[in-house]
Design an enzyme around this catalytic site. Sequence first.
Site, PDB file in Angstrom:
ATOM      1  N   MET A 165      -3.002   9.368  10.569  1.00 13.91           N
ATOM      2  CA  MET A 165      -3.689   9.850   9.358  1.00 13.91           C
ATOM      3  C   MET A 165      -4.627  11.002   9.689  1.00 13.91           C
ATOM      4  O   MET A 165      -5.756  11.060   9.201  1.00 13.91           O
ATOM      5  CB  MET A 165      -4.477   8.702   8.695  1.00 13.91           C
ATOM      6  N   LYS A 211      -4.227   3.456  -1.941  1.00 14.59           N
ATOM      7  CA  LYS A 211      -4.862   4.659  -2.468  1.00 14.59           C
ATOM      8  C   LYS A 211      -3.765   5.683  -2.717  1.00 14.59           C
ATOM      9  O   LYS A 211      -2.792   5.753  -2.004  1.00 14.59           O
ATOM     10  CB  LYS A 211      -5.838   5.238  -1.447  1.00 14.59           C
ATOM     11  N   ASP A 225       0.826  -1.198   0.000  1.00 11.61           N
ATOM     12  CA  ASP A 225       0.000   0.000   0.000  1.00 11.61           C
ATOM     13  C   ASP A 225       0.868   1.259   0.000  1.00 11.61           C
ATOM     14  O   ASP A 225       2.091   1.196  -0.053  1.00 11.61           O
ATOM     15  CB  ASP A 225      -1.022  -0.035   1.152  1.00 11.61           C
TER      16      ASP A 225
END
Lengths: 257, 257
Positions: free
Chosen positions: A168, A56, A35
């Site tokens: 995050m 992503k 990722d």
Amino acid sequence: VSGFVAVVGAGPGDPDLLTLRAVRLLDEADLILYDALVSPDMRRLAPRGRWFFVGKRAGRPGIGQDAIHRLLVRAARRGLRVVRLKGGDPFVFGRGGEEALALAAAGVPFEVVPGVSAAIAAPALAGIPVTHRGLASGFVVVSGHAESAFRPILDSLEPHAATIVVLMGLASRAQLVSVLLARGWAPGTPAAILHAASSPEATAWIGTVGALATATLPEMLSDAPGTIVVGRVVSLANTISAARTVPESRLAAGRGR
Amino acid sequence: VSGFVAVVGAGPGDPDLLTLRAVRLLDEADLILYDALVSPDMRRLAPRGRWFFVGKRAGRPGIGQDAIHRLLVRAARRGLRVVRLKGGDPFVFGRGGEEALALAAAGVPFEVVPGVSAAIAAPALAGIPVTHRGLASGFVVVSGHAESAFRPILDSLEPHAATIVVLMGLASRAQLVSVLLARGWAPGTPAAILHAASSPEATAWIGTVGALATATLPEMLSDAPGTIVVGRVVSLANTISAARTVPESRLAAGRGR
């Protein structure tokens, strides 16, 4: 079936903070599904594996979680040794639990390899111990990806009772600050914003809860994951990080002797 | 001064969960000051270093924290490469912050090397993700060494708001349960007691908060540190851990191909 999946924590970024088991699994891997939080430097550790990005990137939605499960199961059934490499620890906001359940349901052999979590390592590398006698006897880790993810926990917690680590959380700084202030945290409580913790590009902003939402960060960071730390332990950052030596140069010097 | 100190996390016990940096520092170390949570298997990784125990053992008080600071400073000033090896992560209840401050005050070069924390890895290795969609959007880590260490945090936290991880909590299980029940946690909330997480002697008791205090554990564990996990995520333990393969045998098999 000789294939299997290892769900592996990649740590905070620096390949030197991979575990021995992670390195061995990468070395033997046929396929690595990774990722966005995984450092490109790790590629050299998997000389024969194919690397496939499933994360992503910059606002674009990634491949869905179900599709990742299908990829893992299919590759293992084809006999491949698969490493599912995830930033930090796979069971800390990494959806590793969902992947483990999917592998269990499919009858695919798997193992889970814990990694160094950015929740602890990002503060540590900036000179901030998440616990410290007299300052914090515990810590709380929440995800900042949405207010609904952290609000219930932070609303319930007594102000100053523990160190708060938000992973995050850069994009939701304003909501975080309003939740903390509404709950009674002092605006002067030390706070830090840490980015790219274990890399040469590491940045650390040290300030207060009151200034957290409006702190000016390098432009490159506006879209980055980042780690926010709130609590009295942040006051140790300057003393510890200023005194500390840069490890790489020291190791290189030590090696020659 | 060519000496320095590395304050290094040893992870949950299995030497395979050491970081690459930890392994390199051990390989080059002249002196290793280690505590009770460090596995004896790690000695082979420091072929030239002298190992010196500075922890506590079975009720007997250990060497004091100030004495450890003096040892670290003196050894570094004598030019030794010192590794201060601590179980788990050095900044999670490891008093690593105090050691970093003492080294900073003495002007001794040092670095901090994060490790895999038992707070996350012990649950993970028993099949318990500390976060999981729909079950826990965050987790709280406290020390169980004394009721005063965990009570303020757990008293303030809304029941079921987050996964709770208690390190070194076996001896204070009864107090932990009474704090949780008084705060409104359901007695049927899943709970686990994990010991020797990453070793061949690993044990996992899976039950409920109501049964946590009176769970019968192997006698050898009564004095052991252990990790307690409370929360809905514990309900995943059986599914994930039953399906998982034993990593060592798989790795050994993989290596031959």
